[in-house]
Enzyme design. Structure first.
Site, PDB file in Angstrom:
ATOM      1  N   HIS A 138       1.123 -28.381  33.267  1.00  0.00           N
ATOM      2  CA  HIS A 138       1.533 -29.413  32.291  1.00  0.00           C
ATOM      3  C   HIS A 138       1.814 -30.764  32.938  1.00  0.00           C
ATOM      4  CE1 HIS A 138       3.492 -29.750  28.021  1.00  0.00           C
ATOM      5  NE2 HIS A 138       2.320 -30.363  28.125  1.00  0.00           N
ATOM      6  N   CYS A 178       9.276 -30.636  28.025  1.00  0.00           N
ATOM      7  CA  CYS A 178       8.567 -30.008  29.145  1.00  0.00           C
ATOM      8  C   CYS A 178       8.082 -30.958  30.242  1.00  0.00           C
ATOM      9  CB  CYS A 178       7.367 -29.227  28.617  1.00  0.00           C
ATOM     10  SG  CYS A 178       7.760 -28.033  27.319  1.00  0.00           S
TER      11      CYS A 178
END
Length: 610
Positions: A162, A101
């Site tokens: 994130h 990610c």
């Protein structure tokens, strides 16, 4: 014209690697279309209107390329994504910059390999796992949002970030989306983790937690034994010494448990701009809130230019699915979650149509990396399907972790129902949307992405990419070389993860495959595959089976040397210091450590019909 399943022979020239039919182009520019002649790449665009489109980018989380109907899945229902592909261009060689990610999203936002901004890790984990850590996307990086903001676009990010929050104090928000060009942010600064749903196994530092529990039990047993020995007269230690050991054990327990035992409260949060509005997240409502915010952003900004980046929490674990879709698919909870995300995509596209923005909106759908193979509950796999491609999330250069879906729609400006087989990177969205907005990419740094609008419109036959470098953390694992003249697509693996158990297709002894150490194999000579013939990377070539073996390796190694010359030392954002939890950086909606709140009112509810 090349058919969907055809593969060119080695050395055969591929004319543009387009598939499909040539549609009419009704808006504002001239098109020559020779499809009836049977010539490949028959659409030639000769003029581009001087129009800035709205831009909607949709990024799934851990979605496998084989999970979508238009990429071959006939059991999970994704009618809205499939329809998007029919109305635009489907990318069949669409490559993420990283198989996990955080670094993949960094490359997406900046158009640069994440190692250039210090967002590639040399240790585990390779992503941010705490909201109260100090690492993140450096403030000196220029995202596409910042460039579009300067062009008059209203920019919004809904969903997962994130990329870090703060650097030195709780409220400095140096890594926050609003410090990186977004005018509006609603979502989670971290990710949607197992910790966010009660009853799920821990996802954060599972091995470390187990070790801390073991040490706590040992200290407790030691204190109990010393107490028993003194009481029975078998030992004669000073009571102060026993008390000291007991206090140290209690402090040890408080230290680690406050860090990991309350991670649901520390890390599962919703923020609206700079304010924490829900801590912890209520999993049962988050889908509707994300969808409501995305639709509201479109409605609020329909009169002007806007960039909307919808970063789905789907389909990352824990794959929480609402009652609307729970139990409805043929593939358990994961399939339910994919179908729910497809429904969200449909609602967002409907909102665009409702406001009359369809023809002037550039829409892009993709995933940050491939599906996870190690996620299981018992014998049931909880991650995605990566089709014919080997490996999955976190596995360095194997195709399954980086070969992701990619769909682009821009009515009247790019063809419909077309597949493009040219290598295109997630980094390419950066220069492409910057170009569409009338801006220029920064000239003071290396931009690795390529503007692909000419390829999407059929003006050119080939992608500008010749070499793509596949990192696992900060370690170069593989290199892809596309020979445009012949159509050959070579892949060289220098390092691969060791699957466990032997003969398996993933690292089932871990949550995710490692990038270095005893968990990887260094290949000398490297593994070589011709992806144009062997997309599954099942049959490595050798000097005996491939006469150009040594020539290919020589060209690839030269490209690596040239690539490394462009890298400069930067502070590491994912080192141990920057990823550990720091209480003074923890986002909190109250007085720390009492971080419990729900500032989301009933008015935030949304009634959406299936």
């Amino acid at each position: 014209m090349e058919t969907s399943g055809s593969t060119p022979a080695f050395g055969a020239r591929k004319e543009g690697r387009w598939r499909g039919i040539c549609p009419p182009f009704p808006r504002l520019f001239t098109v020559t279309c020779l499809a009836l002649s049977g010539l490949p790449n028959a659409c030639g665009v000769f003029a581009i209107p001087d129009i800035k489109p709205n831009i909607v980018l949709m990024l799934a989380d851990d979605l496998g390329i084989g999970d979508i109907g238009c990429y071959g899945n006939n059991t999970i229902r994704t009618p809205n994504i499939d329809q998007l592909a029919k109305e635009g261009v489907k990318l069949t060689q669409h490559i993420a910059t990283a198989s996990i990610c955080t670094p993949s999203r960094t490359a997406f936002l900046t158009g640069r390999y994440p190692i250039r901004s210090g967002m590639s890790a040399r240790t585990e984990p390779r992503v941010f796992i705490r909201t109260g850590s100090s690492g993140g996307l450096p403030p000196n990086e220029t995202t596409f949002a910042k460039l579009l903001q300067q062009q008059g676009y209203t920019t919004g990010l809904i969903g997962k970030w994130h990329q870090g929050v703060s650097c030195k104090s709780r409220n400095d928000h140096c890594h926050h989306p609003l410090n990186h060009g977004f005018d509006y942010f609603y979502g989670t600064p971290l990710s949607f983790l197992n910790e966010c749903q009660s009853g799920k196994d821990s996802e954060i530092s599972q091995q470390l937690r187990a070790a801390c529990w073991s040490y706590t039990h040992l200290i407790s047993l030691l204190v109990f034994t010393l107490l028993l020995g003194n009481i029975s007269g078998m030992t004669s230690l000073k009571w102060k010494a026993i008390a000291f050991v007991a206090v140290c054990g209690i402090l040890f327990f408080i230290t680690w448990f406050s860090c990991y035992g309350f991670s649901r409260y520390w890390d599962c949060i919703l923020m609206k701009e700079h304010i924490v509005t829900e801590q912890p997240i209520k999993a049962e409502n988050v889908t509707f809130k994300i969808l409501k915010e995305a639709i509201s952003f479109i409605e609020r900004n329909k009169q002007g230019l806007f960039l909307l980046f919808v970063s789905f929490l789907h389909v990352h674990t824990p794959c929480y699915t609402t009652e609307l879709f729970n139990g409805k698919s043929r593939h358990g909870l994961y399939g339910d979650n994919v179908e729910e995300m497809d429904w969200m995509v449909g609602k967002i596209l409907t909102a665009i149509d409702k406001e009359g923005l369809r023809d002037n909106t550039f829409v892009y759908f993709t995933s940050d990396n491939g599906g996870s193979l190690e996620l299981r509950e018992g014998s049931t796999q909880c991650g995605g399907w990566n089709s014919i491609y080997k490996g999955g999330k976190g596995m360095g250069g194997w195709e399954g972790g980086i070969h992701v879906p990619g769909i682009v729609r821009w009515p009247g400006m790019i063809p419909v129902n077309i597949s493009i087989d040219e290598p295109i990177s997630l980094m390419d969205i950066y220069p492409t949307v910057v170009h569409l907005a009338g801006a220029s990419v920064p000239q003071d740094r290396v931009i690795d992405g390529k503007n692909q609008i000419a390829l999407l419109q059929g003006e050119v036959k080939h992608s500008e990419h010749e070499f793509l470098f596949h990192y696992c953390g900060a370690y170069l694992h593989a290199v892809r070389w596309y020979q445009k003249e012949s159509g050959a697509l070579w892949k060289v693996h220098y390092v691969t993860p060791k699957f466990h158990p032997e003969g398996a297709s993933a690292c089932y002894n871990r949550k995710i495959c490692p990038c270095f150490g005893d968990g990887v194999t260094h290949h000398n000579p490297p593994l070589l595959f011709d992806l144009s013939r062997d997309p599954s990377e099942a049959n490595p070539l050798s000097p005996t089976t491939e006469p150009l073996f040594n020539t290919i390796l020589s060209h690839t190694e030269r490209a690596i040397r040239e690539h490394k010359k462009t890298l400069t030392p930067v502070p590491e954002q994912l080192d141990i210091y920057n990823i550990i939890w720091k209480p003074w950086l923890q986002p909190c909606c109250g007085a720390f450590p009492f971080c419990w709140c729900d500032d989301e009112t009933d008015s935030n509810a949304i009634n959406i019909q299936i």
